[in-house]
Write a protein that holds these residues in place. Sequence first.
Motif, short mmCIF file in Angstrom:
data_model
loop_
_atom_site.label_atom_id
_atom_site.label_comp_id
_atom_site.label_asym_id
_atom_site.label_seq_id
_atom_site.Cartn_x
_atom_site.Cartn_y
_atom_site.Cartn_z
N ARG A 191 0.82 -1.22 0.00
CA ARG A 191 0.00 0.00 0.00
C ARG A 191 0.85 1.27 0.00
NH1 ARG A 191 -5.64 -0.12 -0.80
NH2 ARG A 191 -6.52 -2.01 0.14
N GLU A 196 -0.64 4.48 -1.77
CA GLU A 196 -1.75 5.11 -1.04
C GLU A 196 -1.24 5.84 0.20
OE1 GLU A 196 -1.69 2.01 -2.16
OE2 GLU A 196 -3.66 1.41 -2.98
N ARG A 226 -12.39 9.84 0.27
CA ARG A 226 -12.10 9.44 -1.11
C ARG A 226 -12.89 10.30 -2.10
NH1 ARG A 226 -14.02 3.68 -3.28
NH2 ARG A 226 -15.98 4.85 -3.28
N ASN A 243 -7.96 8.54 -3.54
CA ASN A 243 -7.07 7.65 -2.80
C ASN A 243 -7.85 6.72 -1.88
OD1 ASN A 243 -4.40 6.81 -2.31
ND2 ASN A 243 -4.30 7.97 -0.41
N THR A 249 -6.86 0.89 2.70
CA THR A 249 -5.49 0.86 3.24
C THR A 249 -5.50 0.68 4.75
OG1 THR A 249 -4.76 2.33 1.45
CG2 THR A 249 -3.33 2.14 3.37
#
Length: 276
Positions: A9, A12, A75, A82, A87
């Motif tokens: 991740r 992100e 988001r 993102n 995440t």
Amino acid sequence: MRLPLLETRAPELETCAFCPKLSRAYCPVSAADGRETTTPWGKMSAAYLLSKGAVEAAAAQAAPAWACTGCFSCREACDLRNDVAGTLLDARADLMRNELAPAEAVGAVEAHAQKTKQADDGLARAIDRARKRGADVADAGAEGEVRVLVGCLACRHAVGAGEDDPAADALVAVARLSGKRVAPVSGCCGAPLRMAGDRHGFVREARALVGRVRFAERLVAVDAGSDNPLRVLLDEVGVELPESLEVLHLSELAAREVDRIPPLDAAARASLVGDG
């Protein structure tokens, strides 16, 4: 300490950690909490520093990963879209394996089996109540063209419910809107485990759910807590529903079958608008 899920991740985490906090005003958790630590930037930065080994691996540093409801507001506000929620769920899984999860998250995992049994008991009562109201409902776990995922919270409520039984209401609604015999899905989709940090437990439950609905043509999710796992969480862990299975939220089914919804009688209309 290794955090294998967070290692994948990195894009992100870096996107948020080096962002000037553009989505901070959109997080309901940080708005209620009032701390910079629980903004999207704060949560992702804490996970980023842990993934880099830049801070001590301690419960206080891990805790922000659980300060996310998965609402996707950040988001929607992010130009890069993102994936903060996904995440942080992976962060929870890594941190849970490293015994850094909050006691409340550990407790949720430990209580999951008992709560699932309570939900199944409530579902059995809701089925009986729905049948008494004339709905064509099969036993829980039976095969059927139309399967219904009521949701654990509503089913647990049905254990002690009187006339107010949202699980029975849902079964009646899906049966009447479908015009067919409906078969409730027993067990849990596993979403509470994923949210708590038990990724392996969630995968196990998700695969079992797929097995229970694999021969159905349509699966109707009654609430958002049931719908989100089907549309988002399963895909995140690589569990796939059958391509032939149509997944609908109850509201989508109602919109499609609006002609099957009977008009309100005078008393019902009056209760909505008040006496005046």
